[in-house]
Motif scaffolding. Structure first.
Motif, PDB file in Angstrom:
ATOM      1  N   THR A 122       9.846 -30.083  15.935  1.00 58.15           N
ATOM      2  CA  THR A 122       9.657 -29.060  14.916  1.00 58.15           C
ATOM      3  C   THR A 122      10.617 -27.908  15.171  1.00 58.15           C
ATOM      4  N   ALA A 123      10.991 -27.247  14.125  1.00 52.83           N
ATOM      5  CA  ALA A 123      11.852 -26.086  14.235  1.00 52.83           C
ATOM      6  C   ALA A 123      11.222 -24.974  13.422  1.00 52.83           C
ATOM      7  N   ALA A 124      11.486 -23.752  13.776  1.00 47.25           N
ATOM      8  CA  ALA A 124      10.830 -22.654  13.098  1.00 47.25           C
ATOM      9  C   ALA A 124      11.700 -21.413  13.117  1.00 47.25           C
ATOM     10  N   ILE A 125      11.400 -20.522  12.211  1.00 44.99           N
ATOM     11  CA  ILE A 125      11.927 -19.170  12.229  1.00 44.99           C
ATOM     12  C   ILE A 125      10.856 -18.338  12.910  1.00 44.99           C
ATOM     13  N   THR A 126      11.226 -17.465  13.807  1.00 38.90           N
ATOM     14  CA  THR A 126      10.248 -16.581  14.444  1.00 38.90           C
ATOM     15  C   THR A 126      10.432 -15.185  13.856  1.00 38.90           C
ATOM     16  N   LEU A 127       9.373 -14.656  13.285  1.00 43.86           N
ATOM     17  CA  LEU A 127       9.380 -13.281  12.784  1.00 43.86           C
ATOM     18  C   LEU A 127       8.840 -12.395  13.894  1.00 43.86           C
ATOM     19  N   ILE A 145       6.451 -20.882   2.664  1.00 38.82           N
ATOM     20  CA  ILE A 145       6.327 -20.482   4.061  1.00 38.82           C
ATOM     21  C   ILE A 145       5.012 -21.012   4.601  1.00 38.82           C
ATOM     22  N   GLN A 146       5.060 -21.684   5.762  1.00 38.17           N
ATOM     23  CA  GLN A 146       3.859 -22.147   6.444  1.00 38.17           C
ATOM     24  C   GLN A 146       3.843 -21.526   7.830  1.00 38.17           C
ATOM     25  N   LEU A 147       2.723 -20.894   8.166  1.00 38.96           N
ATOM     26  CA  LEU A 147       2.590 -20.326   9.504  1.00 38.96           C
ATOM     27  C   LEU A 147       2.347 -21.453  10.484  1.00 38.96           C
ATOM     28  N   ILE A 148       2.933 -21.355  11.657  1.00 43.22           N
ATOM     29  CA  ILE A 148       2.772 -22.381  12.677  1.00 43.22           C
ATOM     30  C   ILE A 148       1.670 -21.948  13.623  1.00 43.22           C
ATOM     31  N   ARG A 196       1.680  -7.963   8.076  1.00 46.38           N
ATOM     32  CA  ARG A 196       1.685  -6.535   8.402  1.00 46.38           C
ATOM     33  C   ARG A 196       0.283  -5.953   8.226  1.00 46.38           C
ATOM     34  N   ALA A 197      -0.401  -6.328   7.158  1.00 43.85           N
ATOM     35  CA  ALA A 197      -1.760  -5.838   6.916  1.00 43.85           C
ATOM     36  C   ALA A 197      -2.717  -6.327   7.998  1.00 43.85           C
ATOM     37  N   VAL A 198      -2.563  -7.574   8.418  1.00 44.17           N
ATOM     38  CA  VAL A 198      -3.424  -8.138   9.454  1.00 44.17           C
ATOM     39  C   VAL A 198      -3.248  -7.390  10.775  1.00 44.17           C
ATOM     40  N   PHE A 199      -1.995  -7.111  11.133  1.00 46.15           N
ATOM     41  CA  PHE A 199      -1.711  -6.502  12.435  1.00 46.15           C
ATOM     42  C   PHE A 199      -1.757  -4.972  12.425  1.00 46.15           C
ATOM     43  N   GLU A 200      -1.915  -4.371  11.272  1.00 44.98           N
ATOM     44  CA  GLU A 200      -1.891  -2.913  11.172  1.00 44.98           C
ATOM     45  C   GLU A 200      -2.919  -2.248  12.078  1.00 44.98           C
ATOM     46  N   ASP A 201      -4.158  -2.691  12.024  1.00 40.88           N
ATOM     47  CA  ASP A 201      -5.204  -2.089  12.846  1.00 40.88           C
ATOM     48  C   ASP A 201      -4.988  -2.369  14.324  1.00 40.88           C
ATOM     49  N   MET A 202      -4.469  -3.542  14.640  1.00 37.78           N
ATOM     50  CA  MET A 202      -4.232  -3.891  16.035  1.00 37.78           C
ATOM     51  C   MET A 202      -3.141  -3.022  16.651  1.00 37.78           C
ATOM     52  N   ALA A 203      -2.233  -2.527  15.823  1.00 41.65           N
ATOM     53  CA  ALA A 203      -1.119  -1.729  16.322  1.00 41.65           C
ATOM     54  C   ALA A 203      -1.548  -0.305  16.681  1.00 41.65           C
ATOM     55  N   GLN A 224       4.852 -11.985  17.485  1.00 41.08           N
ATOM     56  CA  GLN A 224       5.813 -13.010  17.103  1.00 41.08           C
ATOM     57  C   GLN A 224       5.070 -14.111  16.368  1.00 41.08           C
ATOM     58  N   ILE A 225       5.565 -14.426  15.190  1.00 43.24           N
ATOM     59  CA  ILE A 225       4.939 -15.429  14.334  1.00 43.24           C
ATOM     60  C   ILE A 225       5.980 -16.482  14.003  1.00 43.24           C
ATOM     61  N   GLY A 226       5.644 -17.747  14.223  1.00 45.11           N
ATOM     62  CA  GLY A 226       6.541 -18.836  13.848  1.00 45.11           C
ATOM     63  C   GLY A 226       6.198 -19.318  12.455  1.00 45.11           C
ATOM     64  N   VAL A 227       7.213 -19.530  11.645  1.00 47.90           N
ATOM     65  CA  VAL A 227       6.999 -20.047  10.298  1.00 47.90           C
ATOM     66  C   VAL A 227       7.923 -21.240  10.059  1.00 47.90           C
ATOM     67  N   GLU A 228       7.485 -22.114   9.193  1.00 43.41           N
ATOM     68  CA  GLU A 228       8.314 -23.223   8.746  1.00 43.41           C
ATOM     69  C   GLU A 228       8.598 -23.044   7.258  1.00 43.41           C
ATOM     70  N   ILE A 229       9.706 -23.581   6.842  1.00 41.56           N
ATOM     71  CA  ILE A 229      10.103 -23.532   5.441  1.00 41.56           C
ATOM     72  C   ILE A 229       9.832 -24.909   4.830  1.00 41.56           C
TER      73      ILE A 229
END
Length: 100
Positions: free
Chosen positions: A91-96, A80-83, A50-57, A69-74
């Protein structure tokens, strides 16, 4: 209340490579990840993103970030690992999805 969730992870938790099956000599195993650990790690990751994307928004030149959209692995420990961009086998991921 659910205390843990079951995830399929690599059987080598010490391996720092990305992907569900990082190498041919690894196999998948089921791991119980405590919900509290997963919740806290996802919260910290979401806060940082959220902090990273705040200025971009913020609209600067008529264009603004509408969605990220950010993919993460558990990991086997609930980390949490960012993909990133990589050619990985299966590979499988959760997308935030963050909307503004």
């Amino acid at each position: 209340m659910i205390d843990s969730l079951t995830f399929i992870v690599s059987d080598d938790d010490q391996d720092s490579t990305m992907g569900l099956f990082p190498g041919a000599d690894h196999s998948a195993v089921l791991r119980q990840i405590p919900v509290d650990v997963l919740r806290e790690n996802l919260r910290q990751t979401a806060e940082s993103l959220r902090a990273v994307f705040e200025d971009m928004a913020k609209s600067t030149d008529g264009l603004r970030l509408k969605e990220a959209q950010i993919g993460v692995e558990i990991t086997g420990e609930g980390g949490i690992q960012l993909i990133g961009t990589a050619k990985v086998g299966a590979t499988a991921a959760i997308t935030l999805v963050f909307g503004t």
